[in-house]
Design an enzyme around this catalytic site. Structure first.
Site, PDB file in Angstrom:
ATOM      1  CG  HIS A  23       2.759  -4.568   4.982  1.00 37.44           C
ATOM      2  ND1 HIS A  23       1.699  -5.258   4.428  1.00 37.44           N
ATOM      3  CD2 HIS A  23       2.382  -4.268   6.247  1.00 37.44           C
ATOM      4  CE1 HIS A  23       0.734  -5.382   5.329  1.00 37.44           C
ATOM      5  NE2 HIS A  23       1.131  -4.783   6.430  1.00 37.44           N
TER       6      HIS A  23
ATOM      7  CG  HIS B  26      -2.746  -3.320  14.344  1.00 41.53           C
ATOM      8  ND1 HIS B  26      -2.672  -4.342  13.429  1.00 41.53           N
ATOM      9  CD2 HIS B  26      -1.554  -2.675  14.264  1.00 41.53           C
ATOM     10  CE1 HIS B  26      -1.503  -4.333  12.836  1.00 41.53           C
ATOM     11  NE2 HIS B  26      -0.800  -3.326  13.324  1.00 41.53           N
TER      12      HIS B  26
ATOM     13  CE  LYS C  67      15.847  -4.837  11.888  1.00 43.69           C
ATOM     14  NZ  LYS C  67      16.872  -5.742  11.332  1.00 43.69           N
TER      15      LYS C  67
ATOM     16  NE  ARG D 193      -0.996  -1.828   9.810  1.00 44.70           N
ATOM     17  CZ  ARG D 193      -0.238  -1.186   8.928  1.00 44.70           C
ATOM     18  NH1 ARG D 193      -0.529   0.064   8.592  1.00 44.70           N
ATOM     19  NH2 ARG D 193       0.815  -1.766   8.377  1.00 44.70           N
TER      20      ARG D 193
ATOM     21  CE1 TYR E  65      16.086   1.473  -5.280  1.00 51.61           C
ATOM     22  CE2 TYR E  65      14.319   0.203  -6.269  1.00 51.61           C
ATOM     23  CZ  TYR E  65      15.651   0.537  -6.190  1.00 51.61           C
ATOM     24  OH  TYR E  65      16.548  -0.068  -7.022  1.00 51.61           O
TER      25      TYR E  65
END
Length: 414
Positions: free
Chosen positions: A368, A341, A273, A344, A378
């Site tokens: 993720h 993609h 975001k 992944r 963290y």
């Protein structure tokens, strides 16, 4: 009464003069030679003038028609001059209430909360797909049939996902129009269930280790630019998002010769975001395997002079297109079977099967978002020692019997 021949014969004089046609209509001729139609009339007991436009842009017949319209306005009790101003204002207002005008307002309002790349995609999709068809239409006049018609054009190209994103953006514009008093309904919401169905499931990916090795061998054998081949190789080894890889700067790979090289991807380039993109604690750390470092060093011999690790083949100041990697996979025979993609998913499937007790670490390696929001805040470098071990284990698995990356420099180019 005037004739076109008479009008053409009228030459400019030292002073302005008038040539009457009758019924209040006359031609005003200036000393410079300009000829302007005017209509003289009485309104409220006062003499007034209405300018109808220049000759020959306004023909004699058109001027007479405009005069007759003005007289009709007078008979209805209205002032033709005021009526003309109101019509002009209505035209301006109509333009301001067009779909494009409202959409650009909506875009500017929401732009600050979007990352630059997404903002560019939003306005670009509207400019390309919608404005040419509905841009000039008053937003309140657009029907569900209009919306589905333009979306069908996008779906017809096979871009069903793009069509759905555009529908959502159009819906946002219509809702904004309603809130600002210029719209009455949201026709884009009505058509949602009428759109072409999407195939459910994730993006196509090869998730079997043996099949993945075979796929990479086929990709390596294709004629392609070394930068594209190395991009797919490094993408497979690091399992980062294709868009993130394509925009990599060489400055992010400055410490390749240290004992434990790590690629630190700034938060601003990660899928986060907007308000998280300036938070260094959200930088993503990618431990680089021996094979990844080898591929990066070969890449440096090709593109190391510029700031971008993967420059565009035509415009070196721009990053390569993600599509270049996708087209290479397609040429290797994996159209509809595996996309960039998808590496992944390949990494996640194989490594979770090989190391089932390390699922949390594997998720961190893929950047993720943690289900626990506190944990997710963290430092993303957590479990780095185990991540290094898993990165090397993955490289050893996926690169078994793979050709050395230096061979990409001497192969056939496309």
């Amino acid at each position: 009464m005037l004739t076109d021949l008479r009008i053409k014969k009228e030459k400019p004089r030292e002073k302005s003069f008038k040539v009457s046609d009758g019924g209040g209509l006359y031609l005003f001729v200036s000393p410079s030679g300009g000829k302007l139609w005017r209509f003289k009339y009485l309104f409220g007991g006062k003499e007034k003038l209405l300018s109808l436009g220049p000759y020959p842009d306004i023909s004699l017949l058109a001027a007479r028609s405009a005069r007759d319209d003005a007289k009709a306005t007078l008979r209805s009790g209205r002032d033709p001059s005021i009526n003309k101003k109101l019509q002009k204002l209505a035209g301006i207002t109509g333009t301001a209430n067009s779909f494009e005008a409202v959409a650009r307002e909506w875009y500017e309002l929401n732009k600050p909360q979007w990352v630059e790349r997404h903002a560019s995609d939003v306005i670009g999709s509207l400019e390309k797909e919608i404005f040419p068809h509905l841009g000039n239409v008053p937003i309140k006049d657009i029907t569900p049939q209009d919306v589905i018609a333009v979306l069908r054009l996008v779906e017809a190209r096979g871009a069903k996902d793009t069509a759905r994103r555009i529908r959502q953006r159009m819906s946002g514009v219509f809702v904004y129009a309603i809130a600002s008093g210029r719209g009455e309904n949201d026709p884009a919401a009505v058509v949602q269930k009428a759109m072409a169905p999407m195939r459910k499931g994730r993006q196509p990916a090869v998730t079997n280790l043996g099949a993945a090795r075979e796929m990479l061998a086929k990709v390596d054998a294709e004629a392609a630019h070394p930068v594209t081949l190395l991009a797919v190789r490094i993408l497979a080894l690091t399992a980062v998002r294709p868009g993130t890889l394509a925009e990599t700067l060489w400055s992010e790979w400055n410490d390749l010769d240290q004992a434990d090289p790590v690629w630190r991807i700034p938060a601003e380039r990660m899928k986060l975001k907007l308000h998280h993109k300036e938070d260094e604690n959200r930088d993503h750390f990618v431990p680089l395997s021996r094979q990844a470092v080898e591929a990066i060093k070969v890449l440096r011999t090709v593109s190391g002079r510029g700031p971008l690790a993967f420059p565009n083949a035509r415009f070196a100041h721009k990053p390569m297109s993600e599509n270049a990697m996708g087209y290479l996979l397609n040429r290797a025979g994996y159209h509809g079977k595996h996309v960039p993609h998808g590496f992944r998913s390949t990494f996640s499937s194989v490594m979770n099967e090989q190391f089932p007790n390390d699922s949390a670490v594997i998720d961190r390696m893929l950047a993720h978002v943690a289900k626990d929001k506190v944990e997710g805040a963290y430092n993303r470098a957590a479990h780095m020692q185990r991540r290094r071990e898993l990165a090397q284990a993955w490289a050893d698995l996926i690169m078994l019997d793979a050709k050395p990356p230096a061979e990409f420099l001497v192969g056939k180019r496309r």
